[in-house]
Design a protein around this motif. Sequence first.
Motif, PDB file in Angstrom:
ATOM      1  N   ALA A   4       8.993  42.002  13.681  1.00  0.00           N
ATOM      2  CA  ALA A   4       8.214  41.591  12.517  1.00  0.00           C
ATOM      3  C   ALA A   4       8.735  42.309  11.289  1.00  0.00           C
ATOM      4  O   ALA A   4       9.039  43.496  11.335  1.00  0.00           O
ATOM      5  CB  ALA A   4       6.737  41.916  12.735  1.00  0.00           C
ATOM      6  N   ILE A  28       7.354  36.928  11.570  1.00  0.00           N
ATOM      7  CA  ILE A  28       7.886  37.178  12.905  1.00  0.00           C
ATOM      8  C   ILE A  28       9.271  36.549  13.004  1.00  0.00           C
ATOM      9  O   ILE A  28       9.458  35.369  12.689  1.00  0.00           O
ATOM     10  CB  ILE A  28       6.957  36.587  13.993  1.00  0.00           C
ATOM     11  N   ALA A  75       7.605  43.406  17.879  1.00  0.00           N
ATOM     12  CA  ALA A  75       6.514  42.441  18.001  1.00  0.00           C
ATOM     13  C   ALA A  75       6.320  42.064  19.468  1.00  0.00           C
ATOM     14  O   ALA A  75       7.297  42.003  20.224  1.00  0.00           O
ATOM     15  CB  ALA A  75       6.809  41.196  17.169  1.00  0.00           C
TER      16      ALA A  75
END
Length: 307
Positions: free
Chosen positions: A144, A149, A168
């Motif tokens: 991220a 993302i 992430a």
Amino acid sequence: MSRRRWWLIGSVAGVVAAVVTGVWILQATSRPATAQEAAVAYLRALESGDPAAVEKTGAVVSPETLEAFSGATALVEDAEVTSVTGDDSAPIGGATAVAEISFRLADEEHTAEVTLSPIDGRWVVDDSGRGSVSATPSVGTFVAVGEQILPAGEATALLPATYTVTAAPVALLNGEKSVTVLPGDETAVDVDVSVRAEAAGAAQKQLDEHLATCTEPGAAAPPDGCGIRIPWGTEFRAVTDIRYRVEELPTTTLSTTVFSAEGGILIATVTGTGQDGEKREATYRTDTWAVRGDVSFTADDVVLTAW
């Protein structure tokens, strides 16, 4: 000559001067910005940290790049255009201009070259005004940057600034790396990752749902990947039905790559045909119900694959 005639002549001259001034202002404001002016506008947009200001310069930037820019932790400062070549060309197809720039970012002085190309009749800083980052986390397949993302290991275009690259899903994994993106540079970073305590809770919920499916009634054999072993071989010739009662679910322990869940209590009532050919029913109990398997992470969740 009468005063009235002098007044009329003076009024006409004033109108003519105003018209000439208005035409000059219109021409000045309607002409395309020079390459230097366009480069300066781009630098001011970077200094502002405002994605909308960057879009206003005409730069062709993806929504993902703009969203990541909104989460930058340090911005370009004291930016200047030190020289421009090709600035005397009109922004038409085939023409380019090159701007030498200087700026401060992350407490360091930097210089770079950016190329401006004509887009829709105006000078626009092209891809040379961006950099790229590829981030590889030790765990997971996504990272991220701010709220954006991004896939791990793939080069992602970012505007010049400093960013925090985070493993992430952020809620389940620990690990981050600060990276400074410069115009035209390609940067690769590795991110060391560990598992947050919250990941164990998410994994336990997922395993509980999986084991609820494992223990649904009506099966004639224990399903795979459920950790269920019933020693009926010496008592049954054939099994027609298994009913389960869960007294306690196994408790999950998680690492970055595998999981183990132990301490479960499971009771299974088996119905079928005994070795003597007669209908038979028997109940089995285990106080050591356990499940093991692999762990992986998506962009927003943990995934368990039971063996």
